[in-house]
Structures are given as C-alpha cells and as structure tokens.
Enzyme design. Sequence first.
Site, short mmCIF file in Angstrom:
data_model
loop_
_atom_site.label_atom_id
_atom_site.label_comp_id
_atom_site.label_asym_id
_atom_site.label_seq_id
_atom_site.Cartn_x
_atom_site.Cartn_y
_atom_site.Cartn_z
N TRP A 76 5.50 -11.42 3.11
CA TRP A 76 5.12 -12.73 3.66
C TRP A 76 3.96 -13.36 2.90
O TRP A 76 3.62 -14.53 3.13
CB TRP A 76 4.72 -12.58 5.12
CG TRP A 76 5.85 -12.29 6.04
CD1 TRP A 76 6.83 -11.36 5.89
CD2 TRP A 76 6.14 -12.92 7.30
NE1 TRP A 76 7.69 -11.36 6.96
CE2 TRP A 76 7.29 -12.31 7.85
CE3 TRP A 76 5.52 -13.94 8.02
CZ2 TRP A 76 7.84 -12.69 9.06
CZ3 TRP A 76 6.07 -14.32 9.25
CH2 TRP A 76 7.21 -13.70 9.75
N HIS A 133 -4.35 -14.23 11.48
CA HIS A 133 -3.76 -14.03 10.15
C HIS A 133 -3.98 -12.63 9.58
O HIS A 133 -3.11 -12.10 8.90
CB HIS A 133 -4.36 -15.06 9.20
CG HIS A 133 -3.79 -14.99 7.81
ND1 HIS A 133 -2.44 -15.12 7.54
CD2 HIS A 133 -4.40 -14.81 6.60
CE1 HIS A 133 -2.23 -15.01 6.23
NE2 HIS A 133 -3.40 -14.83 5.64
N ASP A 140 0.21 -0.42 15.10
CA ASP A 140 0.71 0.93 15.36
C ASP A 140 -0.15 2.02 14.72
O ASP A 140 -0.52 3.00 15.37
CB ASP A 140 2.15 1.06 14.84
CG ASP A 140 3.07 0.01 15.44
OD1 ASP A 140 2.82 -0.39 16.58
OD2 ASP A 140 4.02 -0.40 14.77
N HIS A 174 -6.17 -17.70 10.12
CA HIS A 174 -5.89 -18.57 8.98
C HIS A 174 -6.00 -20.01 9.46
O HIS A 174 -5.45 -20.37 10.50
CB HIS A 174 -4.51 -18.30 8.41
CG HIS A 174 -4.31 -18.86 7.04
ND1 HIS A 174 -4.20 -20.21 6.80
CD2 HIS A 174 -4.26 -18.26 5.81
CE1 HIS A 174 -4.06 -20.41 5.50
NE2 HIS A 174 -4.10 -19.24 4.88
N GLU A 199 -8.76 -20.40 -4.60
CA GLU A 199 -8.65 -20.45 -3.15
C GLU A 199 -10.04 -20.46 -2.54
O GLU A 199 -11.04 -20.26 -3.22
CB GLU A 199 -7.81 -19.28 -2.62
CG GLU A 199 -6.37 -19.34 -3.08
CD GLU A 199 -5.48 -18.25 -2.51
OE1 GLU A 199 -4.26 -18.37 -2.66
OE2 GLU A 199 -6.00 -17.29 -1.92
N ARG A 237 -12.36 -11.55 5.43
CA ARG A 237 -11.67 -11.28 4.16
C ARG A 237 -11.66 -12.50 3.27
O ARG A 237 -11.29 -13.59 3.70
CB ARG A 237 -10.23 -10.82 4.43
CG ARG A 237 -9.43 -10.63 3.14
CD ARG A 237 -8.06 -10.07 3.43
NE ARG A 237 -7.17 -10.99 4.08
CZ ARG A 237 -6.46 -11.95 3.46
NH1 ARG A 237 -6.58 -12.12 2.17
NH2 ARG A 237 -5.63 -12.73 4.13
N ALA A 283 0.83 -1.21 0.00
CA ALA A 283 0.00 0.00 0.00
C ALA A 283 0.87 1.26 0.00
O ALA A 283 0.64 2.18 -0.79
CB ALA A 283 -0.94 0.00 1.21
N ARG A 289 -12.60 -18.86 5.18
CA ARG A 289 -11.64 -19.15 6.24
C ARG A 289 -12.26 -19.26 7.63
O ARG A 289 -11.81 -20.05 8.45
CB ARG A 289 -10.55 -18.07 6.24
CG ARG A 289 -9.63 -18.19 5.06
CD ARG A 289 -8.65 -17.05 5.00
NE ARG A 289 -7.71 -17.25 3.90
CZ ARG A 289 -6.76 -16.40 3.57
NH1 ARG A 289 -6.64 -15.27 4.23
NH2 ARG A 289 -5.95 -16.66 2.57
N GLY A 307 -1.48 -14.94 -3.39
CA GLY A 307 -1.50 -14.23 -4.65
C GLY A 307 -2.44 -13.04 -4.61
O GLY A 307 -2.73 -12.51 -3.55
#
Length: 525
Positions: free
Chosen positions: A42, A343, A213, A234, A110, A378, A13, A282, A46
């Site tokens: 990490w 996750h 933060d 996750h 996925e 998500r 971002a 998930r 994709g």
Amino acid sequence: MTSDILIVGSGAAGLTAALTLADRFTVTVLAKGALNEGSTAWAQGGIAAVLEPGDTFGNHVEDTMVAGAGLNDRAIVEMVVEGAPAAIERLSRLGVPFETEGNALHLTREGGHSHRRIVHVADATGWAVQDALQKAAEAHPNITLVPDQIAIDLATGRHEERYSGAGNVWGVYAVDRKTERVALYTARATILATGGAGRTYLFSTAPRGATGDGIAMAWRAGARVSNMEMMQFHPTCLYNLEVKNFLITEAVRGEGGRLINPSTGKRFMTYYDAARMELAPRDIVARAIDAEIKRYGLDYVHLDISHMPAEFIRHHFPNIHEKLLTVGIDMTTQPIPVVPAQHYTCGGIVIDEHGKTDLPGLYAAGECTESGLHGANRLASNSLLECFVFGEAAADSIAAAWDSLPPPPPIRPWDESRVTDSDEEVVIKQTWTEIRRFMWNYVGIVRTTKRLERAQHRITLLNDEVAEYYQHFRVTPDLIELRNLLQTAELIVRSALHRHESRGLHYTLDYPETLPDAVDTVLVP
C-alpha cells in the site's frame, strides 16, 4: 511444521529477513492473508535515502530527529540512515524499477525533509517493492511461503510438554483460514514482522489486517512495548463515502500541492507553520487540518495541485490520478477533498539494534516495533527503509548467534477440547465497531485526560466480555483479530495516560507544553 527460522509477516521486513537468511537456513514465512495483502504493497510515497549531491547523512539524521521531537535514539537513526543507499542498491538488483532522471535516480521531496531524497516508483513504490521481494522469495528453494495463517499466540516455554518459565519463544500457533484448524509452527528463532495497529481506529489508511497482532502476542508472552501513544495520522486521506482508506501521498504536497479551506478559499498552513507550510511534519499538518475542520464545521479540506501542468501531475501520480477519475475528480483541474486518518504505528515491541526483543528466540522488525528510529513522529518515507535495515539486522543477528540457539523442545498441540462453535458472531462485529469508534473519538489527533479515561473504562468492560468469549468458543480469524485489537487499544490508552506532556503525535489539551527531557513510555507486562 518445523523450520530453522519462522517469520510471521510477508511484507518488506519479513521478506528481507527471509532472503538474507535463506542461503544458510530453512525459512518459513506466514502471511495472514494473501502474500501481498500487508501494508508494504500500500505504500505510495517511496524510500528515503541520501543520494542527492549536497545532501548528507547528517541532514537526514537531523530531519528524522526534528520530526521525532527528540524522542528518537540517535545511534539507531544513524544506523538506519547510513544503511539506506545499500538497501536501495539491493532492491535495484532485485529488479525494482525506480524512477530515473538522466543517469541518476529521480528523487522527490516530502514533508519534514530538507532535501530531495525520496526514491520512488511513480506513486506505487510499495507495490513494486513487494512484487520484487515476493518473486525472489518464491524462487528460493529454502523459503516456504504459507498464506492464510492467522497467528493466535506465540508458543513459549509455558507451552512446552515439560513446562518452563524461562520465556523462550519457539514459534506460533496459527489458524488456517481454509481448514479452520490450528497448526503449530516451531523454529529456533522467530521474527515478528506483522505490521501496525491502524485498524484500532475508525478511519485508517492501513489494510484490513493491521490489527496489532504481533504487538499483542509479544505483550502477552512477556515482552515490553514502548511509545504506543505515538499514533501517526496521515494528513491527507481521500474524503469519499464510497471509497474507504485511499491515501493521497505526501509527495503531492512535496511537488507543490496546497491545502485550502473550502469555506474561505484560503491556503491555511500559513497560520500554523509559515516557514514549512504544507511540508511541515505530519503531526503539525494533521492537527492544522483537524483544527480547520472543527473551527469551520467542515467535512474535509481541499488539497489542490491543479496549478501544476497536467502532464506533470499525470506522470508523477498516475495511480492516484486514475483512481480519482473513477470517483469524478480530475486532480489536474480540481482540488481533492481530504481528511486526516490513522496511518502509522510509531510505537511497538521494544527491540535493540539487532532486532532482538526481551524474549530469547524472538526478534522483530518493521512497524510492529519501537526501535528508536521514529521517536514521537515518523518522518515520511522512513518506514520502508526501517523494514529493510532491521529485516537484515535481525537476520544477521540470528545467523551470528545460530550455534547458541537451542532447537525447539516438544510443544503441546493446541487444545480445543473445551470449546464449541460460536452462535454469537454478531458480538464480535459489534465490539470491533465500538472499539474503533471510541478510539477515534477519545484517543485521536487531539486528546484530553477525561477522554482517555472514558476510553480506558470502556476497554476494562470489554476485556471481561472478550476474555469470556475467547474461553468458551473456538477461535476464528475475527475473534483473534478482535482480541488483539482490544489488547492494542489498551496499550495505546495506558501509554497516552502515562505521558503528561504534548510531544510529536501525542497532543493533549491538559498538558500542552513539551517537557525538557524526552523520555520513552515503556510498559512492562
């Protein structure tokens, strides 16, 4: 140090915003550690984009809405989904070596997706994206990249030499890891791209610096936060006492991986979601694994893809295959022991479609935000996509409004005159460990009101301790992170207590039903 625009965070971002702005403006990008230490590098899976014949934007929108349990903002979902192909094209031009099949990009599938639409670079997409964006940023003369800067707080009107209560954000105070001195970075516009708050939990796939933060700083400065109870777990993190936080990507299940109860030998998703099995969203898969572990007294369950050809596995998952070999697991012939782990932070700073927050001069993009894209859960591989679309949206918004953005006034320097060096660093480590443990036990995959109230009670006590410590001792990276970690934990618990239903990632035994209307949990400072 003053520049036109300040960006806090050097991941997808932040660097997307920097590159979009740098042809017109001077941009300073602060990284908390090394430039590539954030969550972007990490990301194994994709980027979701509608590129397959027969797939449509409408399908991707609907999949996102279903995963998000109706809490998403449809207009935002449509904006992000429709921006995906252009984002992939820009990354390709920057040199990201996406996998191809013939003349087309190779697409994998996925959980929660109705079509193959995940563009990837083997199983290390995030690393390739980070590398390409970073090289482009390093080569641009208008971008200054500053590593090892831990932001303490936003510099606002309250810090002006001539005090103002208008709420304008003029930059940040940050401590330099190497010099241990606090620097002031000012700009006409500030973009927070600081990532999530995964390290609030004992088990997390997030990098060490994911301590909430940006969320905590924005809250303290007066910005609203939303849906902080929506913490994604996750389903498949490697269970190994020596290797911490190693994620087994969703794509392993997308390419045929099966979840097996090691005690019974049975494929158990048939009991929880017979239609979608391992490709359910998930939250459903994570709760199923959690239920099997608790019911049978297991330490882990098995994820098994060994029925697929060995060469297929090695080609699609080279990094995972290599990593597992180092701990004695050959995924071509053996199952992988996995457990759920925190996750992704689906809630965060409230922003609009332009990346604007409630505070003049402050924008935000990526995991630290609540844009309306993810809702209550998500959808896989929508995270990097959000970074690209909102990084560009925030940059475009700043450029369009540039003439109306005032230059920063004189800001007071950081005052260290009434503090001393700490002689009790052990207090920080102890408190950090305590927060992560009670958040895991009380505010995890399955919640109850009693557990949440216990967590809230502990946070109240720790707030006093940490505030007193912060007032008396010179800031250190660990102290800054602890303060933000505790603030973020408080926001998560407050939000979870506020939601009297189970929806998406928020599952409580006291309110197991889903209410007819989906309503955001919005906290106001």
